[in-house]
Design a protein around this motif. Structure first.
Motif, PDB file in Angstrom:
ATOM      1  N   ALA A   1       0.836  -1.209   0.000  1.00  0.00           N
ATOM      2  CA  ALA A   1       0.000   0.000   0.000  1.00  0.00           C
ATOM      3  C   ALA A   1       0.870   1.258   0.000  1.00  0.00           C
ATOM      4  CB  ALA A   1      -0.921   0.002   1.217  1.00  0.00           C
ATOM      5  N   TRP A   2       1.999   1.185   0.688  1.00  0.00           N
ATOM      6  CA  TRP A   2       2.910   2.332   0.728  1.00  0.00           C
ATOM      7  C   TRP A   2       3.574   2.529  -0.637  1.00  0.00           C
ATOM      8  CZ3 TRP A   2       6.084   2.577   5.924  1.00  0.00           C
ATOM      9  CH2 TRP A   2       5.178   2.592   7.009  1.00  0.00           C
ATOM     10  N   ARG A   3       3.896   1.415  -1.282  1.00  0.00           N
ATOM     11  CA  ARG A   3       4.504   1.487  -2.628  1.00  0.00           C
ATOM     12  C   ARG A   3       3.539   2.187  -3.588  1.00  0.00           C
ATOM     13  NH1 ARG A   3       5.487  -3.735  -3.281  1.00  0.00           N
ATOM     14  NH2 ARG A   3       7.313  -3.644  -1.934  1.00  0.00           N
ATOM     15  N   HIS A   4       2.259   1.864  -3.438  1.00  0.00           N
ATOM     16  CA  HIS A   4       1.225   2.479  -4.276  1.00  0.00           C
ATOM     17  C   HIS A   4       1.146   3.989  -4.012  1.00  0.00           C
ATOM     18  CE1 HIS A   4      -2.448   2.914  -6.576  1.00  0.00           C
ATOM     19  NE2 HIS A   4      -3.028   3.484  -5.532  1.00  0.00           N
ATOM     20  N   ILE A   5       1.265   4.378  -2.743  1.00  0.00           N
ATOM     21  CA  ILE A   5       1.245   5.805  -2.379  1.00  0.00           C
ATOM     22  C   ILE A   5       2.423   6.533  -3.039  1.00  0.00           C
ATOM     23  CG2 ILE A   5       1.510   7.452  -0.466  1.00  0.00           C
ATOM     24  CD1 ILE A   5       0.069   5.259   1.304  1.00  0.00           C
ATOM     25  N   LEU A   6       3.598   5.921  -2.994  1.00  0.00           N
ATOM     26  CA  LEU A   6       4.777   6.535  -3.612  1.00  0.00           C
ATOM     27  C   LEU A   6       4.573   6.724  -5.117  1.00  0.00           C
ATOM     28  CD1 LEU A   6       7.823   4.760  -1.901  1.00  0.00           C
ATOM     29  CD2 LEU A   6       7.013   7.091  -1.538  1.00  0.00           C
ATOM     30  N   LYS A   7       4.037   5.695  -5.761  1.00  0.00           N
ATOM     31  CA  LYS A   7       3.802   5.776  -7.207  1.00  0.00           C
ATOM     32  C   LYS A   7       2.774   6.847  -7.543  1.00  0.00           C
ATOM     33  CE  LYS A   7       4.949   1.051  -8.623  1.00  0.00           C
ATOM     34  NZ  LYS A   7       4.379  -0.258  -9.004  1.00  0.00           N
ATOM     35  N   GLN A   8       1.748   6.923  -6.714  1.00  0.00           N
ATOM     36  CA  GLN A   8       0.643   7.840  -6.986  1.00  0.00           C
ATOM     37  C   GLN A   8       0.976   9.281  -6.626  1.00  0.00           C
ATOM     38  OE1 GLN A   8      -2.897   7.170  -4.619  1.00  0.00           O
ATOM     39  NE2 GLN A   8      -4.245   7.669  -6.323  1.00  0.00           N
ATOM     40  N   ARG A   9       1.666   9.457  -5.523  1.00  0.00           N
ATOM     41  CA  ARG A   9       1.850  10.797  -4.966  1.00  0.00           C
ATOM     42  C   ARG A   9       3.226  11.409  -5.200  1.00  0.00           C
ATOM     43  NH1 ARG A   9      -2.904  12.885  -4.770  1.00  0.00           N
ATOM     44  NH2 ARG A   9      -4.380  11.929  -3.336  1.00  0.00           N
TER      45      ARG A   9
ATOM     46  N   ALA B   1      -6.744  20.822  13.519  1.00  0.00           N
ATOM     47  CA  ALA B   1      -7.972  21.414  12.968  1.00  0.00           C
ATOM     48  C   ALA B   1      -8.911  20.341  12.414  1.00  0.00           C
ATOM     49  CB  ALA B   1      -7.628  22.436  11.880  1.00  0.00           C
ATOM     50  N   GLY B   2      -9.012  19.221  13.157  1.00  0.00           N
ATOM     51  CA  GLY B   2      -9.956  18.168  12.788  1.00  0.00           C
ATOM     52  C   GLY B   2      -9.454  17.179  11.748  1.00  0.00           C
ATOM     53  N   LEU B   3      -8.202  17.292  11.343  1.00  0.00           N
ATOM     54  CA  LEU B   3      -7.659  16.400  10.305  1.00  0.00           C
ATOM     55  C   LEU B   3      -7.345  15.017  10.889  1.00  0.00           C
ATOM     56  CD1 LEU B   3      -6.719  16.552   7.261  1.00  0.00           C
ATOM     57  CD2 LEU B   3      -4.410  16.793   8.170  1.00  0.00           C
ATOM     58  N   THR B   4      -7.763  13.963  10.184  1.00  0.00           N
ATOM     59  CA  THR B   4      -7.423  12.589  10.582  1.00  0.00           C
ATOM     60  C   THR B   4      -6.195  12.149   9.795  1.00  0.00           C
ATOM     61  OG1 THR B   4      -9.754  12.090  10.997  1.00  0.00           O
ATOM     62  CG2 THR B   4      -8.263  10.215  10.721  1.00  0.00           C
ATOM     63  N   VAL B   5      -5.157  11.752  10.498  1.00  0.00           N
ATOM     64  CA  VAL B   5      -3.903  11.352   9.845  1.00  0.00           C
ATOM     65  C   VAL B   5      -4.063   9.975   9.198  1.00  0.00           C
ATOM     66  CG1 VAL B   5      -1.468  10.783  10.220  1.00  0.00           C
ATOM     67  CG2 VAL B   5      -2.493  12.733  11.401  1.00  0.00           C
ATOM     68  N   THR B   6      -3.604   9.848   7.961  1.00  0.00           N
ATOM     69  CA  THR B   6      -3.667   8.577   7.231  1.00  0.00           C
ATOM     70  C   THR B   6      -2.258   8.122   6.855  1.00  0.00           C
ATOM     71  OG1 THR B   6      -3.774   9.700   5.086  1.00  0.00           O
ATOM     72  CG2 THR B   6      -5.878   9.253   6.194  1.00  0.00           C
ATOM     73  N   ASP B   7      -2.132   6.859   6.428  1.00  0.00           N
ATOM     74  CA  ASP B   7      -0.842   6.363   5.937  1.00  0.00           C
ATOM     75  C   ASP B   7      -0.372   7.167   4.727  1.00  0.00           C
ATOM     76  OD1 ASP B   7      -0.615   4.505   7.889  1.00  0.00           O
ATOM     77  OD2 ASP B   7      -0.713   2.746   6.590  1.00  0.00           O
ATOM     78  N   GLU B   8      -1.330   7.608   3.923  1.00  0.00           N
ATOM     79  CA  GLU B   8      -0.968   8.414   2.752  1.00  0.00           C
ATOM     80  C   GLU B   8      -0.214   9.674   3.188  1.00  0.00           C
ATOM     81  OE1 GLU B   8      -3.111  10.506  -1.124  1.00  0.00           O
ATOM     82  OE2 GLU B   8      -4.233  10.281   0.741  1.00  0.00           O
ATOM     83  N   MET B   9      -0.679  10.314   4.229  1.00  0.00           N
ATOM     84  CA  MET B   9      -0.012  11.516   4.743  1.00  0.00           C
ATOM     85  C   MET B   9       1.373  11.174   5.288  1.00  0.00           C
ATOM     86  SD  MET B   9      -3.213  13.295   6.721  1.00  0.00           S
ATOM     87  CE  MET B   9      -4.747  13.603   5.855  1.00  0.00           C
TER      88      MET B   9
END
Length: 281
Positions: A39-47, A79-87
Motif C-alpha cells: 500500500a505504501w509502494r502504491h502511495i509513492l507511485k501515486q503521490r 484542525a480536525g484532520l485525521t492522519v492517514t498512511d498516505e499523509m
C-alpha cells in the motif's frame, strides 16, 4: 572561538547525532528488514513522481528510511484532520530525500509532525519605528521548530510532491531547517564535517546570498525565490528546494553553490534527472 575547540565541539555534536545507542540501531535494523508495504509502494507511485526518477539503489535506500521515519515520528492531525498512511508516507518520502547517502540519523530532535488541512494562522507581533508593538495573524504553509516539531499544510505538501520540477517543495524547505537546527538555532550553516568545510561553506553561501540581495534590489530575475534573501537560514532552505527540484538550472547558473550542496547532501540530482528525464516531468 579557537579552531581546535570549534572542531572538537563539532565532532562531539556529530557523534551525538550520528551514533545512536545499540538498542536503537538494532530496532531500526529490524524495522528495515520488514517488507515495504504494498500500500505504501502504491502511495509513492501515486503521490511522488520524484521517486520514479531516483536510481534503483536510492529508491531502496529511501524506502528503508521511510520505514524507520514513520515508525519513530508522531504524526498529529490538527484542525480536525485525521492522519492517514498516505499523509505519513508522502511526508516521510520527501523528508528522507535529505537523508540519502548519509549516516542515518532521522532528524533526532524531531518528535512530532503537526499536519493542518491547509494553510494555518499563527499569531505574530510587529513593532513600528516608534517601538509600538501590534498583534497580527499570519498565514503559514509550514514551520520548523527547534523544540522538536514541524508543522505542515497537507494541501501544500501534496502539491509539492506532485510537481517535482518547479523549484518549490514545502517539505524539503522545512526539513532543511530541521537539519540546520540540529546544532541549535537555524543559521544557514548545518552540521559539516570539518572546520575547512565550514570556511568554504561560509565563503560561498555568503557571496551567493549577497549576490541574490543585489539582484533583487536591481529588479533582476533570479533562480531562487525572493524569500531566500530574508536571512541565511531561509537562503539555505530555499536553495535546498531548488537543488532537488531544478538541479540542471542550479548547476548551470550557480556551480560553486551547487557543489557545496552536492557535498553536504552527498547526492547529485543532476545525474539522475538526465538519466530519467521522462520521469522528472
Amino acid at each position: 572561538m579557537p579552531l581546535l575547540l570549534l572542531t572538537l565541539l563539532t565532532l562531539v555534536v556529530l557523534a551525538a547525532v550520528f551514533l545512536p545507542p545499540a538498542w536503537r540501531r538494532h530496532r531500526r535494523e529490524k524495522i528495515q528488514q520488514q517488507p515495504f508495504p504494498a500500500a505504501w509502494r502504491h502511495i509513492l507511485k501515486q503521490r511522488m513522481p520524484y521517486f520514479r526518477a531516483l536510481p534503483a539503489d536510492l529508491q531502496l535506500q529511501l524506502k528503508k528510511l521511510i520505514q524507520v521515519f514513520v515508525a519513530e515520528k508522531q504524526f498529529v492531525g490538527c484542525a480536525g484532520l485525521t492522519v492517514t498512511d498516505e499523509m505519513k508516507v508522502t511526508i516521510a518520502a520527501q523528508a528522507c530525500l535529505l537523508l540519502l547517502n548519509k549516516p542515518a540519523h532521522y532528524y533526532p530532535k524531531l518528535q512530532q509532525i503537526l499536519i493542518y488541512p491547509a494553510a494555518f494562522v499563527v499569531p505574530a507581533q510587529q513593532s513600528d519605528a516608534a517601538g509600538v508593538v501590534s498583534e497580527s495573524a499570519q498565514l503559514r504553509l509550514g514551520e520548523s521548530w527547534q523544540t522538536g516539531q514541524i508543522v505542515l499544510s497537507w494541501v501544500d505538501t501534496l502539491h509539492s510532491a506532485a510537481i517535482c520540477n518547479d523549484g518549490h517543495n514545502l517539505v524539503i524547505h522545512e526539513f532543511a531547517h530541521q537539519l540546520d537546527q540540529l546544532k541549535g538555532q537555524a543559521t544557514g550553516a548545518p552540521l559539516l564535517r570539518s572546520t575547512e568545510a565550514y570556511q568554504e561553506w561560509s565563503q560561498v553561501l555568503s557571496r551567493e546570498f549577497e549576490q541574490l540581495q543585489r539582484q533583487l534590489a536591481q529588479g533582476l530575475p533570479t533562480l531562487f525565490d525572493a524569500y531566500a534573501a530574508t536571512n541565511p537560514a531561509e537562503f539555505f532552505a530555499v536553495i535546498s528546494e531548488v537543488f532537488f527540484e531544478q538541479p540542471d538550472l542550479f548547476a548551470a547558473q550557480h556551480p560553486a553553490l551547487y557543489q557545496q550542496l552536492r557535498s553536504f547532501y552527498a547526492l547529485d540530482p543532476l545525474s539522475w534527472v538526465h538519466t530519467h528525464p521522462a520521469s522528472h516531468h
